[in-house]
Design a protein around this motif. Structure first.
Motif, PDB file in Angstrom:
ATOM      1  N   PRO A   6      86.504  25.343  -7.841  1.00 53.71           N
ATOM      2  CA  PRO A   6      85.120  25.803  -7.959  1.00 53.71           C
ATOM      3  C   PRO A   6      84.632  26.484  -6.700  1.00 53.71           C
ATOM      4  O   PRO A   6      83.616  27.142  -6.698  1.00 53.71           O
ATOM      5  N   LEU A   7      85.380  26.312  -5.601  1.00 51.43           N
ATOM      6  CA  LEU A   7      84.981  26.942  -4.351  1.00 51.43           C
ATOM      7  C   LEU A   7      85.499  28.371  -4.242  1.00 51.43           C
ATOM      8  O   LEU A   7      85.115  29.100  -3.341  1.00 51.43           O
ATOM      9  N   SER A   8      86.416  28.779  -5.151  1.00 51.08           N
ATOM     10  CA  SER A   8      86.965  30.129  -5.076  1.00 51.08           C
ATOM     11  C   SER A   8      86.985  30.766  -6.464  1.00 51.08           C
ATOM     12  O   SER A   8      88.034  31.015  -7.026  1.00 51.08           O
ATOM     13  N   PRO A   9      85.805  31.000  -7.035  1.00 57.27           N
ATOM     14  CA  PRO A   9      85.745  31.549  -8.387  1.00 57.27           C
ATOM     15  C   PRO A   9      86.131  33.017  -8.416  1.00 57.27           C
ATOM     16  O   PRO A   9      85.968  33.743  -7.442  1.00 57.27           O
ATOM     17  N   LYS A  10      86.674  33.461  -9.552  1.00 57.87           N
ATOM     18  CA  LYS A  10      86.939  34.873  -9.731  1.00 57.87           C
ATOM     19  C   LYS A  10      85.627  35.639  -9.832  1.00 57.87           C
ATOM     20  O   LYS A  10      84.642  35.132 -10.346  1.00 57.87           O
ATOM     21  N   ARG A  11      85.650  36.881  -9.359  1.00 51.20           N
ATOM     22  CA  ARG A  11      84.509  37.768  -9.571  1.00 51.20           C
ATOM     23  C   ARG A  11      84.535  38.215 -11.035  1.00 51.20           C
ATOM     24  O   ARG A  11      85.578  38.627 -11.536  1.00 51.20           O
ATOM     25  N   VAL A  12      83.415  38.113 -11.701  1.00 50.16           N
ATOM     26  CA  VAL A  12      83.340  38.492 -13.112  1.00 50.16           C
ATOM     27  C   VAL A  12      82.851  39.939 -13.185  1.00 50.16           C
ATOM     28  O   VAL A  12      81.651  40.202 -13.317  1.00 50.16           O
ATOM     29  N   HIS A  13      83.791  40.886 -13.110  1.00 51.61           N
ATOM     30  CA  HIS A  13      83.411  42.296 -13.058  1.00 51.61           C
ATOM     31  C   HIS A  13      82.706  42.736 -14.335  1.00 51.61           C
ATOM     32  O   HIS A  13      81.789  43.556 -14.283  1.00 51.61           O
ATOM     33  N   MET A  14      83.141  42.214 -15.485  1.00 55.52           N
ATOM     34  CA  MET A  14      82.503  42.620 -16.732  1.00 55.52           C
ATOM     35  C   MET A  14      81.028  42.222 -16.760  1.00 55.52           C
ATOM     36  O   MET A  14      80.198  42.907 -17.369  1.00 55.52           O
ATOM     37  N   MET A  15      80.684  41.133 -16.102  1.00 53.65           N
ATOM     38  CA  MET A  15      79.286  40.717 -16.056  1.00 53.65           C
ATOM     39  C   MET A  15      78.459  41.737 -15.275  1.00 53.65           C
ATOM     40  O   MET A  15      77.336  42.079 -15.684  1.00 53.65           O
ATOM     41  N   ASP A  16      78.989  42.248 -14.169  1.00 55.55           N
ATOM     42  CA  ASP A  16      78.292  43.297 -13.424  1.00 55.55           C
ATOM     43  C   ASP A  16      78.137  44.559 -14.275  1.00 55.55           C
ATOM     44  O   ASP A  16      77.079  45.196 -14.286  1.00 55.55           O
ATOM     45  N   GLU A  17      79.201  44.913 -14.995  1.00 56.17           N
ATOM     46  CA  GLU A  17      79.172  46.123 -15.812  1.00 56.17           C
ATOM     47  C   GLU A  17      78.177  45.992 -16.966  1.00 56.17           C
ATOM     48  O   GLU A  17      77.430  46.930 -17.264  1.00 56.17           O
ATOM     49  N   LEU A  18      78.185  44.842 -17.608  1.00 52.24           N
ATOM     50  CA  LEU A  18      77.246  44.610 -18.703  1.00 52.24           C
ATOM     51  C   LEU A  18      75.809  44.640 -18.191  1.00 52.24           C
ATOM     52  O   LEU A  18      74.915  45.212 -18.834  1.00 52.24           O
ATOM     53  N   ARG A  19      75.591  44.060 -17.026  1.00 54.52           N
ATOM     54  CA  ARG A  19      74.255  44.082 -16.435  1.00 54.52           C
ATOM     55  C   ARG A  19      73.837  45.523 -16.125  1.00 54.52           C
ATOM     56  O   ARG A  19      72.664  45.882 -16.272  1.00 54.52           O
ATOM     57  N   GLY A 229      74.937  47.445 -11.878  1.00 58.77           N
ATOM     58  CA  GLY A 229      74.660  46.066 -12.241  1.00 58.77           C
ATOM     59  C   GLY A 229      74.399  45.152 -11.064  1.00 58.77           C
ATOM     60  O   GLY A 229      73.704  44.142 -11.198  1.00 58.77           O
ATOM     61  N   ARG A 230      74.948  45.501  -9.912  1.00 58.59           N
ATOM     62  CA  ARG A 230      74.717  44.694  -8.714  1.00 58.59           C
ATOM     63  C   ARG A 230      73.404  45.040  -8.027  1.00 58.59           C
ATOM     64  O   ARG A 230      73.037  44.398  -7.040  1.00 58.59           O
ATOM     65  N   HIS A 231      72.708  46.039  -8.536  1.00 63.29           N
ATOM     66  CA  HIS A 231      71.438  46.459  -7.924  1.00 63.29           C
ATOM     67  C   HIS A 231      70.321  46.507  -8.965  1.00 63.29           C
ATOM     68  O   HIS A 231      69.431  47.358  -8.901  1.00 63.29           O
ATOM     69  N   THR A 232      70.364  45.579  -9.914  1.00 65.49           N
ATOM     70  CA  THR A 232      69.376  45.598 -10.997  1.00 65.49           C
ATOM     71  C   THR A 232      67.947  45.368 -10.487  1.00 65.49           C
ATOM     72  O   THR A 232      67.001  45.962 -11.008  1.00 65.49           O
ATOM     73  N   LEU A 233      67.782  44.507  -9.493  1.00 65.41           N
ATOM     74  CA  LEU A 233      66.432  44.243  -8.993  1.00 65.41           C
ATOM     75  C   LEU A 233      65.819  45.502  -8.403  1.00 65.41           C
ATOM     76  O   LEU A 233      64.665  45.854  -8.693  1.00 65.41           O
ATOM     77  N   LEU A 234      66.581  46.205  -7.577  1.00 67.46           N
ATOM     78  CA  LEU A 234      66.076  47.442  -6.975  1.00 67.46           C
ATOM     79  C   LEU A 234      65.730  48.471  -8.051  1.00 67.46           C
ATOM     80  O   LEU A 234      64.670  49.105  -8.001  1.00 67.46           O
ATOM     81  N   ILE A 235      66.620  48.623  -9.032  1.00 59.09           N
ATOM     82  CA  ILE A 235      66.386  49.590 -10.103  1.00 59.09           C
ATOM     83  C   ILE A 235      65.146  49.202 -10.900  1.00 59.09           C
ATOM     84  O   ILE A 235      64.315  50.060 -11.247  1.00 59.09           O
ATOM     85  N   TYR A 236      64.990  47.912 -11.168  1.00 58.10           N
ATOM     86  CA  TYR A 236      63.826  47.468 -11.925  1.00 58.10           C
ATOM     87  C   TYR A 236      62.534  47.762 -11.171  1.00 58.10           C
ATOM     88  O   TYR A 236      61.526  48.154 -11.770  1.00 58.10           O
ATOM     89  N   LEU A 237      62.557  47.593  -9.872  1.00 57.15           N
ATOM     90  CA  LEU A 237      61.344  47.791  -9.078  1.00 57.15           C
ATOM     91  C   LEU A 237      60.947  49.261  -8.965  1.00 57.15           C
ATOM     92  O   LEU A 237      59.754  49.581  -8.933  1.00 57.15           O
TER      93      LEU A 237
END
Length: 257
Positions: A6-19, A229-237
């Motif tokens: 749990p200390l070294s989780p994989k990066r979930v790239h599809m989650m960023d893309e979907l976002r 997807g990694r900058h959704t807050l900035l885009i939303y603002l």
């Protein structure tokens, strides 16, 4: 990275893309809203039931993903406070610039409060098995979806009961999901029912963090969408002020005044 610990989780790239896809759809929805409500352009289908359902699907998925992200955050409390303060900045901004579109408790307020609540709820949530917790929260989302209208259950199926009257009409319960006279929000995402989608995401995040999904979920497919997807807050603002400014300029030039 591996997901064996749990200390070294994989990066979930599809989650960023979907976002990334979802925030672009949200921006498109707001552009159409501006054209339908704030500018003299007819968009007759903008508030049709299917459009409302599509909006709820997009924002609901973003809320679910936000819950997942809680399992990857170093400090949900700090992240939540920051998001909530941005929400309050939108409240002040809409009050000063566009009071007819005042946002009292919008999606950023919701995200902020939910993120701050999660660390408080986690000791209890950790005792609930993942599958039971996730599907129970999904069920509660649908069962409470019409609480704002005064009923609990599934009215479309004839399975509902009225909510107690004493819950309604109190301004302090507006953010929870109970309407109060004289209060409205142009962007309104109360805790009920949306908190249940958020919590469902936190349960799903356990499986994702443990690497239990197929490999393609963790692999990169579209770096450009992932970046968005990694900058959704900035885009939303920034997207609404940008749209409003551009549309104002365009209509000024077209009308000649």
């Amino acid at each position: 990275m591996t997901a064996s610990s749990p200390l070294s989780p994989k990066r979930v790239h599809m989650m960023d893309e979907l976002r990334g896809v979802l925030i672009l759809l949200v921006a498109l929805y707001h552009l159409l809203y501006d054209l339908a409500v704030l500018f003299p352009v007819g968009v007759p289908w903008m508030f049709d039931p299917w459009m409302n359902n599509l909006r709820n699907l997009c924002t609901g998925t973003l809320i679910f993903i936000s819950g997942i992200s809680c399992l990857y955050s170093r400090s949900n409390l700090r992240r939540g406070l920051k998001t909530f303060l941005w929400g309050m900045a939108l409240t002040v901004g809409t009050f000063l610039v566009m009071p007819s579109q005042l946002i009292l408790f919008g999606i950023l307020h919701f995200f902020g409060v939910s993120m701050m609540l999660y660390p408080l709820l986690r000791p209890l949530l950790d005792k609930i098995p993942t599958g039971i917790g996730m599907w129970s929260c999904v069920a509660l989302y649908f069962l409470t979806f019409h609480v704002y209208s005064g009923v609990f259950g599934l009215p479309a199926l004839g399975l509902s009961v009225p909510m107690p009257d004493f819950l309604y009409g109190h301004p302090l319960l507006f953010f929870v999901g109970f309407p109060a006279e004289g209060l409205s929000s142009a962007d309104y995402y109360p805790l009920i029912p949306w908190i249940f989608l958020f919590l469902a995401g936190t349960f799903c995040g356990r499986w994702l963090r443990a690497g239990k999904f197929p490999d393609f979920v963790y692999q990169s497919h579209n770096p450009q969408l992932a970046f968005i997807g990694r900058h959704t807050l900035l885009i939303y603002l920034v997207h609404q002020p940008l749209f409003y400014g551009l549309l104002t300029l365009i209509f000024f030039l077209v009308s000649g005044r």
